[in-house]
Structures are given as structure tokens and as C-alpha cells.
Motif scaffolding. Structure first.
Motif, PDB file in Angstrom:
ATOM      1  N   ILE A 119       0.820  -1.205   0.000  1.00 36.09           N
ATOM      2  CA  ILE A 119       0.000   0.000   0.000  1.00 36.09           C
ATOM      3  C   ILE A 119       0.857   1.259   0.000  1.00 36.09           C
ATOM      4  O   ILE A 119       0.426   2.317  -0.463  1.00 36.09           O
ATOM      5  CB  ILE A 119      -0.952  -0.025   1.222  1.00 36.09           C
ATOM      6  CG1 ILE A 119      -2.003   1.079   1.125  1.00 36.09           C
ATOM      7  CG2 ILE A 119      -0.159   0.048   2.519  1.00 36.09           C
ATOM      8  CD1 ILE A 119      -2.919   0.972  -0.050  1.00 36.09           C
ATOM      9  N   THR A 126      -6.201   3.584   0.771  1.00 34.28           N
ATOM     10  CA  THR A 126      -6.871   2.532   1.544  1.00 34.28           C
ATOM     11  C   THR A 126      -8.376   2.739   1.553  1.00 34.28           C
ATOM     12  O   THR A 126      -9.155   1.775   1.473  1.00 34.28           O
ATOM     13  CB  THR A 126      -6.326   2.496   2.978  1.00 34.28           C
ATOM     14  OG1 THR A 126      -4.907   2.339   2.944  1.00 34.28           O
ATOM     15  CG2 THR A 126      -6.928   1.347   3.759  1.00 34.28           C
ATOM     16  N   ILE A 153      -3.927  -6.272   1.506  1.00 31.70           N
ATOM     17  CA  ILE A 153      -2.924  -5.237   1.279  1.00 31.70           C
ATOM     18  C   ILE A 153      -1.743  -5.481   2.209  1.00 31.70           C
ATOM     19  O   ILE A 153      -1.910  -5.851   3.365  1.00 31.70           O
ATOM     20  CB  ILE A 153      -3.503  -3.810   1.477  1.00 31.70           C
ATOM     21  CG1 ILE A 153      -4.072  -3.642   2.882  1.00 31.70           C
ATOM     22  CG2 ILE A 153      -4.557  -3.504   0.434  1.00 31.70           C
ATOM     23  CD1 ILE A 153      -4.597  -2.242   3.150  1.00 31.70           C
TER      24      ILE A 153
END
Length: 457
Positions: free
Chosen positions: A175, A197, A213
Motif C-alpha cells: 500500500i 486505503t 494489502i
């Protein structure tokens, strides 16, 4: 031309300020304030979840239908256990761990197992090219047409590919490399991580696609970026272990669909991660026989009992203040138990250095390990070994009493399965259940009784 507005954002906690400060007033970290350009507000945007909540109306809790969340299981039972029984559709799972620990290997194996069930999986790698991912897949012997690999960091392009492929599962690694064009700050910053996110969570909830993630960790071992990241996702898993050792531990610290006390153990092989079905044998295989300061405890990790060796080394100190060092247990518990042994049993430990270690790299934090810790300390101090086929279970109070523990039946059954002959446990745990054949269960009410039973010349 209007002047662009800037702000300073703490990269640890997300605190915002109009001016730069050397120390963040929220998390008290130094040199974490980074200048970022404020993104212009988008007209008509009422919230990142507007597409979900616009048609929702309040419902009476008694009228809501109760049903279990559907889950998809993988071939790795250890992975399924940590998640609470399998992957929940529409969930967002964050996996963190030290660099090189095996996060990408674990997720690539999981992706291949899901793809073999004829479920299309999109594996997005922002840190490696498709050729590098292919090399890892060849090493893991992955051969499935349902696994799609994408090397991309632009969130808009990733979303477009999700629309075209319509996968059943998505993996984003990691991420911190993904960025959103509308935000001017660099990838990995607080704003980028938070907004990316949120977008991924919107995709997971609206389409019902489980998304994994990967998150980088700081040198303190926590997920890098804002703490808000852990609150947004449905589950947070930590992949732990020493890079120079073969065993890895997958531990859940947050799980909206299961217990956070579960633990999965894997062994890193050349062909990938292999799950360890009986970790007790692994943790006890190198135990020294007849060594003073060594005891075995049956600790509960979620729903599974695990037998672990606890080692203690007590030696006279060479300094004014004796050292108290603990690995694998809370370091505050060691001086507490030593004070109980000194006050209630009469062991003069105030001028002794104490070194405590849990073999195998496991971290134990339940009260039931108190008795094994106390016996290990006393065994090393008196230089009297415990019997190699003894198990010690119990919580120690400040007055020296041994208090009852939970799930004593499972602990004793696991001990009998591995060939142990005696279990020393709280006396209050003896009633209301039948002991397994071939094992003796001895109840003790205080530490003095436990020492008389457990230590021998």
C-alpha cells in the motif's frame, strides 16, 4: 493564479499543522513533519462511502436477519485459522511484517491456491516487475491461468483493471507504493496511504471482493503510516520471525470476523512456506534433558494448546543493580515472580541476575505461564533440574497462591499426546472432568507445594 495551500503532516500519526515543527505534539516523535499540498475539495463529494450509504435507512436490530458471513477456505489451514475460518467476502485485510520475512511469498501462495479453485485472482505488485513475480512463481511451482499479475502503482489504473478482469480476490503489494493522482504528496505519505486505503475499502465493500494489502512496518515493529489505517481495515495480521531462522508466525492483532488470539506457524522452505501442523514438537525437539532452569508449559494460543519450553538462567550479579532480562514474555512479570519467590519461599534473589527466554521465538502473554516461569527461576537458582516429562500450568498470585486457569482439559490432553507423564496445575482445576489415560495430574495450592513436587535432587 491562486496560491497553493500547504500543510505539514506527521508521517507517524497523521497530525496536521499549518507550520513546521521539529517535534510532533500528538505522538511526540521528532522530524516526522513533512510538507504536503492540500488537495482541492471535489464538488458533490459527501464522503468516501457515499456510494454505499446513500440508500441505507435505519433498521430495527430485531428485524435484521442473522446469518454467518460466507467464507472461502484455502489449502493452508493455519492461514484459515488466523482469519477465523477462511476469507470473508468483501473484507479488507492488512498484512504487515519486517522486510524479507516472506509476506509476498505467503500471499502469492494463497493467491495460487484460490486461483486453483477456478476463482480469478489479481495480484498487484508495486515493488516488483511482472518478470520478478514470475520468477518467484516458478520457484513456488505455480501453474494456473486464473492468477493475473499486474505491476502498477497508479490507483486509477488498478481500479480500471479490477473493473475489466472482475477478479474474486485482489492482492496489493504494498500500500505504501500506491498513489492517487489527485493527491500531490509522495507515495507512502500519510495522505496517500489513507486515501488509497479508503478507495480500496470502497471497492471491497461495494463489489464484495476480498482485498489483501501489504503494509511496511517501522523499526519499532508497527505498521508504517497513520494509525487510522489499522482502524479502517477488517483484519490486521502480523507475519513475524527471524530472517535467519526458518520458522514464521502469523498472528492476528485485529479481526472483525474471528478471534485475535489465534496463531499460525509456517516453515520457510526453498519451494515456499509450509505450514507446521504440530508446533509443540518443533518447540521441544531440541530441549536439553536434565538441565536446571528448563520447564515446559502448555499455553493456549487461541483455540489450540501449544507446549513451549521456558528457560531461566540465574547467576550472581557483578553490579549494584541486578539485571532482569526477558525474551518472549513480559519483562515486568519476571521481577514480580522473583519477588514472590523471595517473600513467600525464602529464595534470596535480590543479588542475582535473571535471564528468561522462551525457546522457539514464541511470545507468551497469558497468566497460565506464571508457574512455569517461577519453577524455572527456582530450578536455576537451586541448580536442581525438573523432571523432563513434567508440565507446569498455573497463575501465581502475589501471596504465592496458584490460581485456576482456563481450558485445562485441552492443555492436559495435548501434554498426554506428546508423552508427558505429569501435569502440575492449580488444585481448583481438578474437579469436573476426566483425566486422559497415562498421565498424572497433581494439584497444588501455592508455590511452595509446586517447588516440592516439581524439583528433585
Amino acid at each position: 493564479m491562486a496560491k497553493r495551500k500547504t500543510k505539514f503532516v506527521c508521517q507517524e500519526c497523521g497530525y496536521e499543522s499549518a507550520k513546521w515543527m521539529g517535534k510532533c505534539p500528538a505522538c511526540h516523535q521528532w522530524n516526522t513533519m513533512v510538507e504536503e499540498i492540500e488537495a482541492a475539495a471535489v464538488k458533490g463529494r459527501t464522503g468516501y462511502m457515499s456510494g454505499i450509504t446513500s440508500s441505507q435507512k435505519p433498521e430495527k436490530i430485531t428485524s435484521i436477519e442473522s446469518k454467518k458471513e460466507p467464507r472461502v477456505t484455502t489449502k493452508m489451514r493455519e492461514f484459515n485459522r488466523v482469519l477465523g475460518g477462511g476469507v470473508v467476502l468483501g473484507s479488507l485485510v492488512l498484512i504487515g511484517g519486517d522486510p524479507g520475512i516472506g509476506k509476498s511469498t505467503l500471499l502469492l501462495q494463497i493467491s495460487a491456491q484460490l486461483a486453483e479453485k477456478d476463482l480469478p485472482v489479481l495480484y498487484v505488485s508495486g515493488e516488483e516487475s511482472t518478470r520478478q513475480t514470475k520468477l518467484r512463481a516458478d520457484r513456488l511451482d505455480i501453474k494456473t491461468d486464473k492468477l493475473y499479475v499486474l505491476s502498477e502503482t497508479n490507483l486509477m489504473d488498478i481500479s480500471r483493471q479490477i473493473e475489466e478482469i472482475n477478479p474474486s480476490f485482489v492482492v496489493v503489494d504494498s500500500i505504501q507504493t500506491v498513489f492517487k493522482e489527485e493527491i500531490t504528496s509522495a507515495p507512502g505519505s500519510v495522505s496517500q496511504v489513507r486515501e488509497c486505503t479508503m478507495e480500496l475499502m470502497k471497492i471491497a465493500k461495494t463489489k464484495g471482493i476480498p482485498i489483501f494489502i501489504v503494509g511496511h512496518v517501522t523499526k519499532e515493529g508497527s505498521i508504517a503510516g497513520p494509525r487510522l489505517l489499522e482502524h479502517m481495515v477488517d483484519a490486521v495480521l502480523y507475519f513475524e520471525g527471524e530472517r535467519h531462522h526458518t520458522y514464521r508466525i502469523l498472528r492476528g492483532v485485529k479481526n472483525r470476523f474471528g478471534s485475535t488470539n489465534e496463531m499460525g506457524i509456517f516453515e520457510m522452505k526453498e519451494e515456499g512456506l509450509r505450514e507446521v501442523m504440530n508446533p509443540s514438537e518443533i518447540f521441544l525437539e531440541e530441549r536439553s534433558q536434565g538441565a536446571a532452569g528448563s520447564t515446559v508449559v502448555a499455553s493456549m494460543e487461541g483455540t489450540r494448546p501449544v507446549l513451549v519450553e521456558i528457560q531461566a538462567l540465574i547467576s550472581p550479579t557483578s553490579f549494584g543493580n541486578p539485571r532482569r532480562t526477558a525474551t518472549g514474555v513480559d519483562h515486568n512479570r519476571v521481577p514480580l515472580l522473583m519477588a514472590v519467590l523471595e517473600k513467600r519461599v525464602g529464595l534470596m534473589l535480590q543479588n542475582q541476575d535473571a535471564y528468561i527466554k522462551v525457546a522457539g521465538g514464541v511470545k507468551l502473554d497469558e497468566p497460565a505461564i506464571d508457574l512455569a516461569l517461577a519453577i524455572s527461576i527456582a530450578s536455576s537458582f537451586r541448580d536442581q533440574p525438573t523432571k523432563p516429562d513434567d508440565i507446569f500450568i498455573g497463575e501465581v498470585g502475589l501471596t504465592g497462591e496458584i490460581r485456576r486457569v482456563s481450558r485445562i482439559e485441552q492443555r492436559v490432553q495435548e501434554s498426554a499426546k506428546l508423552g508427558f507423564k505429569r501435569v502440575i496445575c492449580p488444585k481448583n482445576n481438578l474437579d469436573g472432568w476426566n483425566y486422559p489415560a497415562g498421565i498424572e495430574v497433581i494439584g497444588v495450592s501455592n508455590v511452595q507445594e509446586a517447588l516440592e513436587v516439581g524439583l528433585h535432587q
